[in-house]
Design an enzyme around this catalytic site. Structure first.
Site: not given
Length: 450
Positions: A252, A270-271, A385, A419, A421, A431, A434, A438
């Site tokens: 992004e 949101g992933t 980062y 990371g 959210g 988390e 997630e 990533k």
């Protein structure tokens, strides 16, 4: 070998374009040119992909180094030093504007810690913390799917480009994947601490990250080529600058300021995983679009971005478009929105960057509380980062890509970082999962340095 006329050009001018053979991928060529023109000579460089073109900035004619206690401008072997206080944006912006009186584009990176000043947290930084590195390159090469254009480059470098085209881009060695599920930083425990703080009302959301050490030196240009084939970034980058090597696939924009004053930011929050087959991807997408935790996380991020945009935009011009659509980014898919506005007459691009930086999707809500929590709970200084890789132009434009989905090397250590959210509904296990999703954007595609 492709035949074209050859001419020597001055800085900022351009020479005749070179057609790109149809069998050569522009990303492969741009990365190989980084090797031939800069890596082998030990030069600093930055490769930046934007909108179907790859811009390779090679060599340093002048360098801006902004630390927490000092600004340095290095040119022709002479270093000008200036101690500064207050906000870093005007200090960096003034130094950039001076160089842009003589050239048309600068390139560099901005660290996450650049953003702590807005919230009065600069006393938490160690002395000499690096905030930004921005340089005026000796030469610039733009590669598209049709052609190669050289700016400010010498005849010899043009010959090097023709040589690569004639020899062809070399093949790639096999990747050495790393295991993403190790957790030496007790990430789950840190998530649990954040959830407790959110429940106590200290803040609404925070992005906590973890590092994954890579047990071998990475060939960054080769890794860029391989991983680019498996990623769909909004921007990508490859750099060796300011003591750091990095390669990444930005999901992004932190901020894009156009020459006409339009400002855009694109929060993704949101992933779910992506790339596991059509059926699994569809199921994950359906879950993403209907999961209340993910929807809430995205909505509050967009609201924060809209409020920040309104701070620097002309009244009534800050708007949300393309709200909460699914955007595929390599090994993950996100809920994404676009927020835009027209820059107010009393503001400039650095005001826009400071208002939107660090990205809400890499810090927290409210940002002051999120950034403070990151400084306490996250795994050491972030540096590049969740900062930005930037391209700044003399016409007033700025393009700042959020530095995520990347590999880094500094002081002989190589690592990945990701990371997630955290909100009150978060669970440590999800988390952590997630972050694994990533990290898989890049972890399977690392090529070891020979």
């Amino acid at each position: 070998m492709t035949e074209v006329s050859v001419e020597t050009t001055s800085a900022g001018s351009e020479s005749p374009s070179i057609p790109l053979p149809v069998h050569i991928d522009p990303a492969d060529l741009a990365a190989e040119l980084a090797v031939v023109l800069s890596e082998r000579a030990g030069e600093e460089y930055l490769l930046y992909e934007r909108g179907g073109e790859w811009v390779l900035a090679t060599g340093v004619r002048a360098m801006i180094e902004l630390d927490s206690d000092e600004l340095r401008v290095i040119r022709d072997g002479v270093t000008q030093r200036q101690h500064w206080s207050g906000r870093p944006g005007p200090v960096l912006g003034e130094a950039i504007d001076r160089l842009l009186l003589e050239t048309d584009q600068l390139f560099g990176w901005i660290a996450f810690e650049f953003g702590v000043y807005r919230y009065g947290l600069q006393q938490r930084l160690a002395p000499g913390t690096a905030l930004a590195r921005v340089f005026w390159p000796n030469g610039r090469i733009v590669v598209t799917r049709e052609a190669i254009q050289l700016f400010g480059t010498s005849t010899g470098r043009r010959d090097d480009v023709l040589g690569v085209l004639g020899d062809g881009v070399p093949g790639l060695r096999d990747a050495s994947a790393v295991d993403v599920v190790t957790d030496p930083s007790n990430y789950r425990d840190r998530v649990a601490s954040a959830v407790a703080e959110i429940a106590a009302g200290r803040y609404h959301k925070v992005i906590l990250s973890r590092c994954l050490q890579v047990p071998f030196a990475v060939d960054f240009p080769s890794t860029y080529r391989l991983a680019r084939r498996h990623n769909t970034p909004v921007r990508s980058f490859l750099l060796r600058l300011g003591g750091i090597r990095a390669v990444g696939y930005s999901p992004e924009l932190v901020a894009a300021v156009r020459h006409d004053g339009v400002v855009v930011t694109e929060p993704l929050a949101g992933t779910r995983a992506f790339g596991r087959g059509a059926l699994h991807d569809r199921q994950a997408r359906d879950d993403l679009e209907s999961n209340s935790k993910e929807i809430v996380e995205h909505a509050i991020s967009v609201r924060s971005s809209l409020q920040e945009m309104a701070e620097i935009a002309e009244p009534g011009t800050a708007v949300v478009t393309d709200f909460m659509t699914v955007r595929e980014r390599g090994s993950v898919q996100h809920l994404g929105s676009t927020v835009s506005g027209r820059l107010g007459t009393s503001n400039d691009r650095m005001d826009a960057l400071e208002a939107l930086f660090p990205a809400v999707t890499a810090s927290g809500i409210p940002k002051a509380g999120g950034v403070e929590a990151i400084l306490r709970l996250d795994e050491g200084p972030r540096g590049l980062y969740s900062g930005a890789v930037v391209m700044v132009s003399a016409d007033g434009a700025l393009d700042a890509a959020l530095t995520l989905r990347a590999a880094y090397e500094h002081d002989g250590k190589t690592w990945l970082r990701a990371g997630a959210g955290i909100i009150e509904e978060s669970t440590p296990e999800r988390e952590f999962e997630e972050t694994c999703e990533k990290l898989s954007t890049l972890a399977p595609y690392l090529i070891a340095r020979q």
